[in-house]
Design a protein around this motif. Structure first.
Motif, PDB file in Angstrom:
ATOM      1  N   LEU A  99      -7.043  27.798  -3.612  1.00 34.79           N
ATOM      2  CA  LEU A  99      -6.221  26.792  -4.289  1.00 34.79           C
ATOM      3  C   LEU A  99      -6.744  25.376  -4.118  1.00 34.79           C
ATOM      4  CD1 LEU A  99      -2.703  28.233  -3.408  1.00 34.79           C
ATOM      5  CD2 LEU A  99      -4.027  28.529  -5.507  1.00 34.79           C
ATOM      6  N   SER A 100      -7.660  25.172  -3.175  1.00 34.24           N
ATOM      7  CA  SER A 100      -8.239  23.836  -3.002  1.00 34.24           C
ATOM      8  C   SER A 100      -8.916  23.383  -4.286  1.00 34.24           C
ATOM      9  CB  SER A 100      -9.259  23.844  -1.858  1.00 34.24           C
ATOM     10  OG  SER A 100      -8.650  24.196  -0.639  1.00 34.24           O
ATOM     11  N   SER A 101      -9.557  24.313  -4.981  1.00 34.79           N
ATOM     12  CA  SER A 101     -10.247  23.961  -6.227  1.00 34.79           C
ATOM     13  C   SER A 101      -9.268  23.435  -7.275  1.00 34.79           C
ATOM     14  CB  SER A 101     -10.999  25.175  -6.780  1.00 34.79           C
ATOM     15  OG  SER A 101     -12.006  25.584  -5.894  1.00 34.79           O
ATOM     16  N   LEU A 102      -8.075  24.018  -7.327  1.00 34.47           N
ATOM     17  CA  LEU A 102      -7.064  23.544  -8.280  1.00 34.47           C
ATOM     18  C   LEU A 102      -6.544  22.169  -7.891  1.00 34.47           C
ATOM     19  CD1 LEU A 102      -4.902  26.718  -9.032  1.00 34.47           C
ATOM     20  CD2 LEU A 102      -6.680  25.674 -10.451  1.00 34.47           C
ATOM     21  N   ALA A 103      -6.439  21.931  -6.572  1.00 33.44           N
ATOM     22  CA  ALA A 103      -5.960  20.624  -6.106  1.00 33.44           C
ATOM     23  C   ALA A 103      -6.989  19.538  -6.375  1.00 33.44           C
ATOM     24  CB  ALA A 103      -5.643  20.697  -4.608  1.00 33.44           C
ATOM     25  N   VAL A 104      -8.264  19.927  -6.374  1.00 27.50           N
ATOM     26  CA  VAL A 104      -9.361  18.973  -6.576  1.00 27.50           C
ATOM     27  C   VAL A 104      -9.549  18.635  -8.053  1.00 27.50           C
ATOM     28  CG1 VAL A 104     -11.878  18.786  -6.518  1.00 27.50           C
ATOM     29  CG2 VAL A 104     -10.639  19.533  -4.480  1.00 27.50           C
ATOM     30  N   ALA A 105      -9.446  19.646  -8.915  1.00 26.55           N
ATOM     31  CA  ALA A 105      -9.851  19.528 -10.322  1.00 26.55           C
ATOM     32  C   ALA A 105      -9.320  18.301 -11.066  1.00 26.55           C
ATOM     33  CB  ALA A 105      -9.473  20.808 -11.069  1.00 26.55           C
ATOM     34  N   PRO A 106      -8.019  17.985 -11.014  1.00 27.86           N
ATOM     35  CA  PRO A 106      -7.523  16.840 -11.799  1.00 27.86           C
ATOM     36  C   PRO A 106      -8.136  15.502 -11.383  1.00 27.86           C
ATOM     37  CG  PRO A 106      -5.715  18.240 -11.056  1.00 27.86           C
ATOM     38  CD  PRO A 106      -6.929  18.669 -10.311  1.00 27.86           C
ATOM     39  N   HIS A 107      -8.574  15.407 -10.127  1.00 27.49           N
ATOM     40  CA  HIS A 107      -9.146  14.149  -9.629  1.00 27.49           C
ATOM     41  C   HIS A 107     -10.642  14.050  -9.904  1.00 27.49           C
ATOM     42  CE1 HIS A 107      -5.390  13.506  -7.439  1.00 27.49           C
ATOM     43  NE2 HIS A 107      -5.495  14.745  -7.017  1.00 27.49           N
ATOM     44  N   LEU A 108     -11.294  15.206 -10.031  1.00 27.85           N
ATOM     45  CA  LEU A 108     -12.751  15.236 -10.120  1.00 27.85           C
ATOM     46  C   LEU A 108     -13.266  15.247 -11.552  1.00 27.85           C
ATOM     47  CD1 LEU A 108     -15.374  15.527  -8.407  1.00 27.85           C
ATOM     48  CD2 LEU A 108     -15.126  17.996  -8.677  1.00 27.85           C
ATOM     49  N   TYR A 109     -12.601  16.007 -12.421  1.00 25.29           N
ATOM     50  CA  TYR A 109     -13.101  16.194 -13.780  1.00 25.29           C
ATOM     51  C   TYR A 109     -12.428  15.226 -14.747  1.00 25.29           C
ATOM     52  CZ  TYR A 109     -15.086  20.547 -12.012  1.00 25.29           C
ATOM     53  OH  TYR A 109     -15.790  21.460 -11.292  1.00 25.29           O
ATOM     54  N   THR A 110     -13.234  14.548 -15.549  1.00 22.84           N
ATOM     55  CA  THR A 110     -12.670  13.636 -16.540  1.00 22.84           C
ATOM     56  C   THR A 110     -12.104  14.408 -17.729  1.00 22.84           C
ATOM     57  OG1 THR A 110     -14.868  13.379 -17.545  1.00 22.84           O
ATOM     58  CG2 THR A 110     -14.205  11.748 -15.894  1.00 22.84           C
ATOM     59  N   THR A 111     -12.634  15.601 -17.948  1.00 23.91           N
ATOM     60  CA  THR A 111     -12.101  16.452 -19.013  1.00 23.91           C
ATOM     61  C   THR A 111     -11.935  17.867 -18.473  1.00 23.91           C
ATOM     62  OG1 THR A 111     -14.342  16.954 -19.815  1.00 23.91           O
ATOM     63  CG2 THR A 111     -13.174  15.124 -20.860  1.00 23.91           C
ATOM     64  N   LEU A 112     -10.763  18.430 -18.680  1.00 19.48           N
ATOM     65  CA  LEU A 112     -10.488  19.814 -18.306  1.00 19.48           C
ATOM     66  C   LEU A 112      -9.879  20.507 -19.520  1.00 19.48           C
ATOM     67  CD1 LEU A 112      -8.854  19.778 -14.728  1.00 19.48           C
ATOM     68  CD2 LEU A 112     -11.023  20.840 -15.364  1.00 19.48           C
ATOM     69  N   THR A 113     -10.142  21.789 -19.651  1.00 26.83           N
ATOM     70  CA  THR A 113      -9.580  22.528 -20.785  1.00 26.83           C
ATOM     71  C   THR A 113      -8.173  23.016 -20.489  1.00 26.83           C
ATOM     72  OG1 THR A 113     -10.596  24.580 -19.993  1.00 26.83           O
ATOM     73  CG2 THR A 113     -11.865  23.244 -21.554  1.00 26.83           C
ATOM     74  N   TYR A 114      -7.645  22.685 -19.312  1.00 27.19           N
ATOM     75  CA  TYR A 114      -6.288  23.066 -18.940  1.00 27.19           C
ATOM     76  C   TYR A 114      -5.778  22.063 -17.909  1.00 27.19           C
ATOM     77  CZ  TYR A 114      -7.871  24.645 -14.367  1.00 27.19           C
ATOM     78  OH  TYR A 114      -8.385  24.678 -13.101  1.00 27.19           O
ATOM     79  N   ASN A 115      -4.484  22.068 -17.693  1.00 21.81           N
ATOM     80  CA  ASN A 115      -3.870  21.208 -16.682  1.00 21.81           C
ATOM     81  C   ASN A 115      -3.338  22.106 -15.566  1.00 21.81           C
ATOM     82  OD1 ASN A 115      -1.789  19.757 -15.189  1.00 21.81           O
ATOM     83  ND2 ASN A 115      -1.953  18.166 -16.749  1.00 21.81           N
ATOM     84  N   PRO A 116      -3.933  22.038 -14.356  1.00 19.95           N
ATOM     85  CA  PRO A 116      -3.525  22.934 -13.273  1.00 19.95           C
ATOM     86  C   PRO A 116      -2.042  22.868 -12.939  1.00 19.95           C
ATOM     87  CG  PRO A 116      -5.561  21.806 -12.708  1.00 19.95           C
ATOM     88  CD  PRO A 116      -5.037  21.149 -13.951  1.00 19.95           C
ATOM     89  N   VAL A 117      -1.440  21.695 -13.111  1.00 26.42           N
ATOM     90  CA  VAL A 117      -0.032  21.524 -12.767  1.00 26.42           C
ATOM     91  C   VAL A 117       0.878  22.040 -13.883  1.00 26.42           C
ATOM     92  CG1 VAL A 117       1.775  19.874 -12.193  1.00 26.42           C
ATOM     93  CG2 VAL A 117      -0.536  19.569 -11.269  1.00 26.42           C
TER      94      VAL A 117
END
Length: 326
Positions: free
Chosen positions: A97-115
């Protein structure tokens, strides 16, 4: 008397709520095979746990449960697949789950929103991170690793589970704390990173004990430190991060299960109940413990809170290291 009446009323309401929840769960049926998506390569911590849980979950859900590995983008590829799946509880995501916690802060574009696009079901386990090296490096302690790094700039090659993975973040914290530089190389999951160190492509790794401990036990890796607040019984001479006053002392591989947002609450509750029961099974507890990990059954609400707090902590580290991925 008034206090007794209030307490009686509260207990009655609670009992009614629990009964309603149990009734709703009892009416949940799984009408097709269930898929557990592991967004990393086979052989890593998430994969090991998924294949441990799948057969038992199949019995309780009365459906075939299969594990599907979808590695890529530090877990975001597989996470995106689950986020966009039908919200019916038949597609689960099991990952660090650390990867999900990191993703919104690290990637400027994501194909989904973890939250917004994923709903927590339960935590599965916690396994501390082992800081380990290839024996050919010739170091047997953190002090020797630090001395080697300062004497041989750019000769330390740090393998991790992908850009934005929790172990990459911890690796950055350690290098910054020590004032050394190492070449960081991303791989498609922890098992691939371990294989790189075993093959000599890299020589340093920070990874969950579930997947890493067997290689330490057979001498293919040398463990220098373990995160968490206690030493391993099987590695009594390996000091903890806390003893060595290292950063990220409480870091580790926190594995959990999520489903697509919009999955009906009774379905989430049913999955939570069955998975938590599996995590209390003595056989499963023993198998997880044998790999240096601990089962961590949790309610969906508690997991949501944990993820929120973790996101805040990882966001701080990412900002301090000016990390960003387009």
């Amino acid at each position: 008397m008034i206090r007794r009446k209030v307490l009686a009323t509260m207990l009655a309401v609670l009992g009614t709520s629990l009964s309603a929840s149990a009734f709703a769960q009892a009416n949940v049926t799984f009408t097709k095979p269930v898929k557990i998506v592991v967004p990393f390569a086979p052989g890593g911590t998430s994969d090991i746990l998924a294949r441990m849980i799948a057969p038992k979950l199949s019995l309780t859900l009365k459906q075939t449960v299969v594990v599907e590995n979808r590695p890529g983008a530090a877990g975001n590829l597989g996470a995106s697949i689950v986020a966009k799946s039908d919200p019916d509880g038949h597609t689960l995501l099991l990952m660090d789950l650390s990867s999900l916690a990191v993703a919104p802060h690290l990637y400027t574009t994501l194909t989904y929103n973890p939250v917004k696009d994923l709903a927590p079901v339960s935590m599965i386990s916690f396994s501390p991170y082992l800081l380990a090296v290839n024996p050919k490096l010739g170091v047997k302690s953190v002090e020797e690793l630090l001395a080697y790094g300062k004497k041989n700039p750019d000769k330390l090659v740090f393998a991790h589970a992908g850009v934005g993975s929790g172990n990459q973040i911890v690796g950055l914290e350690l290098a910054k704390y020590w004032g050394i530089q190492w070449v960081t190389v991303p791989y498609k999951g922890g098992s691939a990173a371990i294989n790189a160190v075993l093959a000599g492509e890299a020589n340093v790794i920070v990874n969950g004990s579930t997947a890493t401990l067997p290689y330490v036990k057979n001498g293919q890796l040398v463990a220098l430190a373990v995160s968490g607040d206690k030493r391993f019984e099987s590695l009594p001479n390996v000091p903890t991060y806390k003893e060595l006053k290292l950063p990220a002392a409480d870091s580790g591989s926190w594995q959990g299960v999520l489903v697509a947002s919009g999955t009906p609450a009774p379905v989430v509750a049913k999955l939570n109940t069955e998975i938590n029961a599996i995590l209390r099974d003595p056989e499963v507890v023993s198998r997880i413990a044998a790999q240096g990990a601990s089962p961590v059954p949790m309610t969906p609400q508690a997991l949501a809170k944990w993820m929120q707090e973790s996101s805040v902590n990882f966001g701080k580290v990412i900002r301090e290291n000016n990390l960003k991925i387009e």
